[in-house]
Design an enzyme around this catalytic site. Structure first.
Site, mmCIF file in Angstrom:
data_model
loop_
_atom_site.group_PDB
_atom_site.id
_atom_site.type_symbol
_atom_site.label_atom_id
_atom_site.label_comp_id
_atom_site.label_asym_id
_atom_site.label_seq_id
_atom_site.Cartn_x
_atom_site.Cartn_y
_atom_site.Cartn_z
ATOM 1 C CG ASN A 1 1.483 1.841 -4.227
ATOM 2 O OD1 ASN A 1 2.348 2.693 -4.362
ATOM 3 N ND2 ASN A 1 1.330 0.841 -5.072
ATOM 4 C CG HIS B 1 -3.494 -6.854 5.336
ATOM 5 N ND1 HIS B 1 -4.133 -7.901 5.986
ATOM 6 C CD2 HIS B 1 -2.263 -6.769 5.897
ATOM 7 C CE1 HIS B 1 -3.304 -8.417 6.877
ATOM 8 N NE2 HIS B 1 -2.167 -7.742 6.843
ATOM 9 C CG HIS C 1 -0.058 -4.647 1.212
ATOM 10 N ND1 HIS C 1 -1.273 -3.999 1.311
ATOM 11 C CD2 HIS C 1 0.197 -4.745 -0.125
ATOM 12 C CE1 HIS C 1 -1.740 -3.728 0.105
ATOM 13 N NE2 HIS C 1 -0.859 -4.162 -0.792
ATOM 14 C CD GLN D 1 2.736 -4.351 -4.768
ATOM 15 O OE1 GLN D 1 2.918 -5.107 -5.711
ATOM 16 N NE2 GLN D 1 1.909 -3.324 -4.827
#
Length: 380
Positions: free
Chosen positions: A198, A209, A211, A213
């Protein structure tokens, strides 16, 4: 290029270039470092110096009797951090002022989510008893939300994006996706593995940050269940035929020896791109080193093109649709889907009545127009 990493029980292993190092956080969660092929990091990793803390209990999922879908009720997620100041970034390397989730400097890091939607339990009382159990319909049915949720950090930098990383780093990210797909698929109770990113506050991101998942579900997701019904209605050649159909259209935005990226014929979102491999492969773990190499180049170009559409970064969701762990491995093909609600520089598409309530999408931009814009934005 050496063969990609598949699975490592612990300690350190290496393809000869990208290296994987596994450790434990103080509360017992796994943390795994993936070092770039050209890393400048030492093999040593700092320990987690925080006091051990209890993890929340595994959530419970409830069945929606009207659809048969399972809803995980994970109230511990209410406590997660939302847009903290940069000096308290929980995904940055730990410091005395910021005792973060990641104890050491890293290239790419993956760790178990502290408050997951699924897991940390993989088995136990109240766990699903297989797909037949989950497919039955009844009032008041609930099960443990077994499974696993991981966070993948693409860079130690507090800001930036995956589009801005080096080609070497992008290759490490792809390797980590493949490695975690294999590892999570081997866990008991896991039925499907879903890596995703996302990006942007418009999507609902709570941390700036860079990233993503990875979710390991105890069921086959509703979107994949619908895909299975489509394959049953069309036939096992569905993905092969879709690829051929799209390659002949004017909506292809990138094409290589192993992958094709295109705006699909019936795109739902103002910006939507699908990326398909040229052969039948069920998930990232099944890709070859050559396919991962090419994807790293292609994906970096695609993300940079998406950001070049406007003067400010484009919010998006990227989703790896993979075959279930134990079913339809020969007819569901790995696919990446990138979607963005941005329909103009200052306008977003919101899911209102028809989309949100009925699941019936109305497209604001013709797919051919969206493809032409992206083709122009992607650098040669």
């Amino acid at each position: 290029m050496p063969r990609p990493l598949l699975t490592t029980p612990g300690g350190a292993s290496s393809t000869g270039e990208i290296t994987k190092r596994s450790f434990k956080l103080t509360d017992g969660r796994d943390i795994i470092y993936f070092d770039d092929a050209d890393t400048v990091l030492s093999p040593e990793r700092a320990p987690d110096l925080r006091e051990p803390a209890a993890r929340p209990p595994t959530a419970t999922m409830r069945q929606d009797v009207l659809t048969g879908e399972w809803i995980s009720v994970a109230s511990a997620r209410q406590n997660r951090i939302v847009l903290p100041p940069s000096h308290l970034d929980p995904l940055a390397p730990a410091s005395a002022e910021n005792p973060s989730e990641i104890p050491s400097l890293y290239d790419v890091a993956v760790f178990e989510n502290k408050s997951p939607s699924f897991g940390p339990a993989l088995t136990g009382p109240g766990s699903p008893e297989g797909l037949d159990d989950l497919s039955r319909i009844g009032l008041g049915r609930n099960r443990q939300s077994v499974g696993r949720c991981e966070v993948m950090c693409f860079s130690p930098e507090r800001t930036g994006s995956l589009a801005g990383v080096s080609l070497s780093r992008m290759r490490t990210v792809v390797e980590a996706w493949a490695d975690r797909t294999a590892a999570l698929s081997a866990l008991p109770g896991v039925q499907q593995v879903f890596p995703f990113e996302n990006r942007g506050e418009a999507i609902g991101v709570t941390l700036h940050h860079p990233h993503g998942q990875i979710y390991a579900y105890p069921f086959i997701t509703p979107r994949t269940a619908q895909l299975i019904r489509s394959i049953q209605g069309y036939g096992g050649s569905l993905f092969e035929d879709v690829l051929s159909f799209e390659q002949k259209s004017g909506r292809v935005v990138l094409r290589g020896e192993h992958w094709t990226a295109f705006v699909p014929f019936a795109a739902r979102w103002p910006l939507e791109v699908h990326v398909l491999p040229h052969r039948q492969v069920p998930d990232l773990a099944g890709t070859t080193a050559e396919e991962r190499d090419e994807f790293s180049h292609l994906y970096r170009r695609l993300l940079r093109g998406v950001d070049a559409l406007y003067a400010t970064p484009t919010p998006y969701i990227t989703a790896w649709h993979q075959a279930p762990v134990h079913a339809h491995r020969n007819d569901i093909r790995l696919m990446l889907q990138l979607t963005s609600p941005r329909r103009e520089e200052t306008k977003l598409k919101y899911l209102a009545g028809s989309e949100a309530a009925m699941g019936a999408f109305i497209a604001d931009i013709p797919p051919e127009t969206a493809a032409a814009r992206l083709q122009e934005a992607i650098e040669p």
